[in-house]
Design a protein around this motif. Structure first.
Motif, PDB file in Angstrom:
ATOM      1  N   UNK A   1      -6.043  57.921 -26.377  1.00  0.00           N
ATOM      2  CA  UNK A   1      -7.147  56.964 -26.488  1.00  0.00           C
ATOM      3  C   UNK A   1      -8.077  57.343 -27.638  1.00  0.00           C
ATOM      4  N   UNK A   2      -8.396  58.632 -27.759  1.00  0.00           N
ATOM      5  CA  UNK A   2      -9.306  59.075 -28.811  1.00  0.00           C
ATOM      6  C   UNK A   2      -8.703  58.831 -30.189  1.00  0.00           C
ATOM      7  N   UNK A   3      -7.412  59.066 -30.327  1.00  0.00           N
ATOM      8  CA  UNK A   3      -6.752  58.817 -31.611  1.00  0.00           C
ATOM      9  C   UNK A   3      -6.830  57.336 -31.961  1.00  0.00           C
ATOM     10  N   UNK A   4      -6.479  56.473 -31.015  1.00  0.00           N
ATOM     11  CA  UNK A   4      -6.509  55.025 -31.267  1.00  0.00           C
ATOM     12  C   UNK A   4      -7.925  54.536 -31.549  1.00  0.00           C
ATOM     13  N   UNK A   5      -8.911  55.090 -30.822  1.00  0.00           N
ATOM     14  CA  UNK A   5     -10.303  54.673 -31.028  1.00  0.00           C
ATOM     15  C   UNK A   5     -10.802  55.101 -32.402  1.00  0.00           C
ATOM     16  N   UNK A   6     -10.538  56.342 -32.778  1.00  0.00           N
ATOM     17  CA  UNK A   6     -11.013  56.845 -34.066  1.00  0.00           C
ATOM     18  C   UNK A   6     -10.325  56.151 -35.240  1.00  0.00           C
ATOM     19  N   UNK A   7      -9.130  55.609 -34.994  1.00  0.00           N
ATOM     20  CA  UNK A   7      -8.409  54.871 -36.032  1.00  0.00           C
ATOM     21  C   UNK A   7      -8.697  53.369 -35.951  1.00  0.00           C
ATOM     22  N   UNK A   8      -9.721  53.007 -35.162  1.00  0.00           N
ATOM     23  CA  UNK A   8     -10.227  51.629 -35.105  1.00  0.00           C
ATOM     24  C   UNK A   8      -9.205  50.621 -34.605  1.00  0.00           C
ATOM     25  N   UNK A   9      -8.129  51.074 -33.952  1.00  0.00           N
ATOM     26  CA  UNK A   9      -7.100  50.136 -33.517  1.00  0.00           C
ATOM     27  C   UNK A   9      -6.385  49.463 -34.674  1.00  0.00           C
ATOM     28  N   UNK A  10      -6.410  50.079 -35.860  1.00  0.00           N
ATOM     29  CA  UNK A  10      -5.739  49.517 -37.045  1.00  0.00           C
ATOM     30  C   UNK A  10      -4.249  49.848 -36.990  1.00  0.00           C
ATOM     31  N   UNK A  11      -3.389  48.838 -37.005  1.00  0.00           N
ATOM     32  CA  UNK A  11      -1.946  49.115 -36.930  1.00  0.00           C
ATOM     33  C   UNK A  11      -1.439  50.053 -38.017  1.00  0.00           C
ATOM     34  N   UNK A  12      -1.884  49.857 -39.262  1.00  0.00           N
ATOM     35  CA  UNK A  12      -1.416  50.720 -40.346  1.00  0.00           C
ATOM     36  C   UNK A  12      -1.811  52.168 -40.089  1.00  0.00           C
ATOM     37  N   UNK A  13      -3.053  52.400 -39.668  1.00  0.00           N
ATOM     38  CA  UNK A  13      -3.521  53.761 -39.419  1.00  0.00           C
ATOM     39  C   UNK A  13      -2.750  54.408 -38.268  1.00  0.00           C
ATOM     40  N   UNK A  14      -2.475  53.652 -37.215  1.00  0.00           N
ATOM     41  CA  UNK A  14      -1.721  54.186 -36.074  1.00  0.00           C
ATOM     42  C   UNK A  14      -0.298  54.525 -36.491  1.00  0.00           C
ATOM     43  N   UNK A  15       0.318  53.652 -37.279  1.00  0.00           N
ATOM     44  CA  UNK A  15       1.676  53.905 -37.761  1.00  0.00           C
ATOM     45  C   UNK A  15       1.723  55.168 -38.621  1.00  0.00           C
TER      46      UNK A  15
END
Length: 364
Positions: A185-199
């Protein structure tokens, strides 16, 4: 090549509306997934358009004068764009933000001369052309802290679904466990839910594991550097995606974006004026330039109680802070921000004290 996760509602809406509305623009910040959504919509509409669906990436040209020739070449037209007059087709114009005025003119001409043509554009700001329907693309859903007791509940959020899908592609047998929920959750939150950043983040899960990914979040631009080699240049790292936007700002917009990065929470126009205005950025132009940055998807706007509040995505703020630090002015504007915050708190306490005195004049 990117998984299309959490986008069914917007894809369905575009598929239904495009044949009727004819011209729609997908708008959102770098890395939000505009191209991915546009390609999925194009795929689903292939059977609807008798003369096909045509994808034109405008990122490869910088000169507005080349636009018509680039479109003509992409559509394999022997003659000019007038050959589209009788076509029943969908034209997807990807990355229009750096050619806005020329795109606006060409789109309006095409819609007027080709009555059975539909156009789907992607851009970081609207084209503001006649007949345009703008569809803002939101970030993927990040679970609230209250959901961390359940794997199933966390997995119902699209940012986590994408994270797990990409992690499984990198690490055979990856499974989300209850002890992993807080970190994911913290990773997804800190990456703003941006698909490119998560990928990009999950591309390093083999090397760093979940704990390592979470530990690297404060240095997100070094973390988000292992993209697909086959991706277009602006999508190979998050920094390159933001560079694409930043390099197309005016010097005044670049200066404002840097200085606003000292705000770590939502802020008003007046707060921005108090902290960053100067001889170059006069108070009367701060509001106008902030509105321009919002139109370019570099600031988000929240309306509440009659006052607009602006805020950064965490990733955009980190990028702008780096730029401000490299300019040598970070400490100056951090001090100005701290002074303004202290003054605002003092005024708030003073206002509260005066109210109490009015209500209880005999309290001593």
């Amino acid at each position: 090549l990117t998984p299309v996760i959490g986008r069914d509602p917007v894809v369905g809406s575009l598929v239904r509306q495009l044949p009727v509305r004819r011209f729609m623009t997908l708008v959102g910040p770098a890395g939000i997934g505009k191209t991915t959504v546009a390609l999925r919509v194009a795929e689903l509409l292939l059977q609807h358009y008798r003369d096909g669906v045509w994808f034109v990436d405008l990122a490869s040209i910088d000169d507005p004068a080349q636009l018509v020739e680039h479109v003509r070449h992409s559509l394999e037209l022997d003659a000019g764009l007038e050959a589209l007059a009788t076509r029943h087709a969908l034209l997807v114009l990807d990355n229009c933000e750096h050619l806005l005025e020329r795109c606006q003119t060409v789109v309006e001409q095409l819609l007027a001369s080709a009555p059975r043509l539909s156009i789907l554009a992607t851009s970081r700001e609207p084209l503001q052309a006649a007949g345009e329907t703008v569809h803002g693309l939101a970030a993927l859903s990040v679970p609230p802290a209250s959901s961390l007791h359940s794997v199933a509940e966390v997995m119902s959020h699209s940012a986590v679904q994408l994270f797990v899908s990409c992690a499984r592609a990198r690490q055979q047998g990856f499974a989300l466990r209850e002890q992993d929920l807080r970190a994911v959750r913290e990773i997804c939150r800190r990456l703003d839910g941006l698909p490119l950043a998560i990928e990009l983040a999950t591309a390093q899960i083999d090397a760093l594991a979940l704990v390592g990914l979470q530990a690297q979040l404060d240095n997100c631009f070094q973390l988000l550097t292992q993209g697909r080699r086959t991706a277009v240049a602006r999508h190979q790292t998050l920094k390159s995606a933001l560079d694409w936007s930043y390099q197309r700002l005016s010097p005044l917009e670049q200066t404002l974006l840097q200085r606003l990065a000292v705000f770590d929470m939502a802020f008003t126009v007046q707060a921005a004026i108090d902290v960053i205005s100067c001889a170059v950025l006069r108070p009367e132009c701060v509001a106008e330039v902030m509105a321009q940055l919002a139109r370019k998807s570099l600031l988000a706007v929240e309306q509440g109680q009659g006052t607009a509040h602006y805020r950064f995505l965490d990733t955009t703020r980190a990028y702008a802070l780096q730029k401000l630090e490299h300019s040598g002015q970070l400490r100056v504007f951090e001090r100005r921000h701290a002074h303004a915050i202290g003054k605002a708190r003092w005024l708030s306490v003073r206002h509260l004290s005066l109210q109490l005195i009015e209500q209880f004049p005999d309290a001593g």
